[in-house]
Design an enzyme around this catalytic site. Structure first.
Site, PDB file in Angstrom:
ATOM      1  N   LYS A  13       0.821  -1.211   0.000  1.00 34.03           N
ATOM      2  CA  LYS A  13       0.000   0.000   0.000  1.00 34.03           C
ATOM      3  C   LYS A  13       0.862   1.272   0.000  1.00 34.03           C
ATOM      4  CE  LYS A  13      -2.206   0.194   3.799  1.00 34.03           C
ATOM      5  NZ  LYS A  13      -2.826   1.092   4.777  1.00 34.03           N
ATOM      6  N   ARG A  88     -11.170   2.636   9.486  1.00 31.12           N
ATOM      7  CA  ARG A  88     -10.754   1.282   9.813  1.00 31.12           C
ATOM      8  C   ARG A  88     -11.943   0.341  10.012  1.00 31.12           C
ATOM      9  NH1 ARG A  88      -5.420   0.583  10.511  1.00 31.12           N
ATOM     10  NH2 ARG A  88      -4.225   2.375  11.215  1.00 31.12           N
ATOM     11  N   ARG A 127      11.915 -10.651   5.069  1.00 32.14           N
ATOM     12  CA  ARG A 127      12.484  -9.305   5.030  1.00 32.14           C
ATOM     13  C   ARG A 127      13.643  -9.174   6.024  1.00 32.14           C
ATOM     14  NH1 ARG A 127       8.419  -4.263   5.648  1.00 32.14           N
ATOM     15  NH2 ARG A 127       8.169  -5.025   7.773  1.00 32.14           N
ATOM     16  N   ARG A 155      13.614  -7.745  11.854  1.00 27.87           N
ATOM     17  CA  ARG A 155      12.859  -7.006  12.869  1.00 27.87           C
ATOM     18  C   ARG A 155      12.018  -7.960  13.696  1.00 27.87           C
ATOM     19  NH1 ARG A 155       9.399  -2.199  10.340  1.00 27.87           N
ATOM     20  NH2 ARG A 155       7.894  -3.768  10.946  1.00 27.87           N
ATOM     21  N   ARG A 166      -0.873  -9.950  13.112  1.00 25.00           N
ATOM     22  CA  ARG A 166      -1.206  -8.658  12.496  1.00 25.00           C
ATOM     23  C   ARG A 166      -2.191  -8.852  11.354  1.00 25.00           C
ATOM     24  NH1 ARG A 166       4.672  -7.047  11.314  1.00 25.00           N
ATOM     25  NH2 ARG A 166       3.905  -5.544   9.813  1.00 25.00           N
TER      26      ARG A 166
END
Ligand SMILES: [Zn+2]
Length: 209
Positions: A13, A88, A127, A155, A166
């Site tokens: 996004k 949201r 990642r 991370r 998430r």
């Protein structure tokens, strides 16, 4: 172009928003950034928001809508806006629609960058980032940064359990919102599981840009 941007964390996004901003100079209105800015500037709504944030509470919808409405009065939004991070939920979407119709600036589209959750899990868990220069790469870069030779690391919130959590939170809160925009015939779904430039070409075509 008056649009709301939708998509799971990791769907790309932000990348698509950045491309739209770069090409069309349309302001990218992130409600998170806006809240922080209003608090820093000490506006009336900013102070109100701050009182909730200081108490550890969620900032209520009417305060956020107030901020968005205020932001939309600024001249840089005359040719459109990209709203990111709000609404949201579907009640927030209904409230936003009411405000936008009062302003005479209804939404043109709710743009959903759609990527299969398993693809996102793969994207995010592979990642890696450089501790020294902030370069964002993948597992395939190995232990050292290809840009500066610094140490590459993962991370904490890119581990699989956190990523899945998430995505679950996103799915639960956003599915009704997606249904809402589909019902209003504003939903535009773009397959985000492709090269970002190919996705962007589709975004522009879908928005008649
Ligand atoms: Zn580096």
């Amino acid at each position: 172009m008056n649009i709301v941007l939708l998509g799971a964390p990791g769907a790309g996004k932000g990348t698509q928003a950045a491309k739209l901003v770069e090409e069309f100079n349309t302001p990218h209105i992130s409600t998170g950034d806006m809240l922080r800015a209003a608090v820093a500037a000490g506006t009336e709504l900013g102070l109100k928001a701050k009182s909730y944030m200081d108490a550890g509470d969620l900032v209520p919808d009417d305060v956020i809508i107030g901020l968005v409405t205020e932001r939309l009065q600024e001249p840089d939004t005359a040719n459109g806006f990209i709203l990111d991070g709000f609404p949201r939920t579907s009640p927030q979407a209904v409230a936003l629609d009411a405000e936008l119709s009062k302003l005479g600036r209804p939404l043109d589209a709710a743009l959903l960058i759609d990527v299969d959750p398993e693809v996102i899990v793969n994207r995010l868990t592979s990642r890696r980032m450089c501790r020294a220069c902030g370069y964002i790469g993948t597992e395939a870069d190995g232990p050292t940064c290809p840009k500066c030779g610094g140490e590459m690391y993962q991370r904490d919130d890119d581990n699989e359990a956190t990523v899945r959590n998430r995505l679950d939170v996103y799915e639960k809160s956003t599915s009704p919102l997606i249904d809402y925009y589909r019902g209003c015939e504003l939903l535009v779904t773009i397959d985000g599981d492709r090269d970002p430039n190919v996705v962007y070409a589709d975004v522009k075509e879908a928005l008649n840009l």
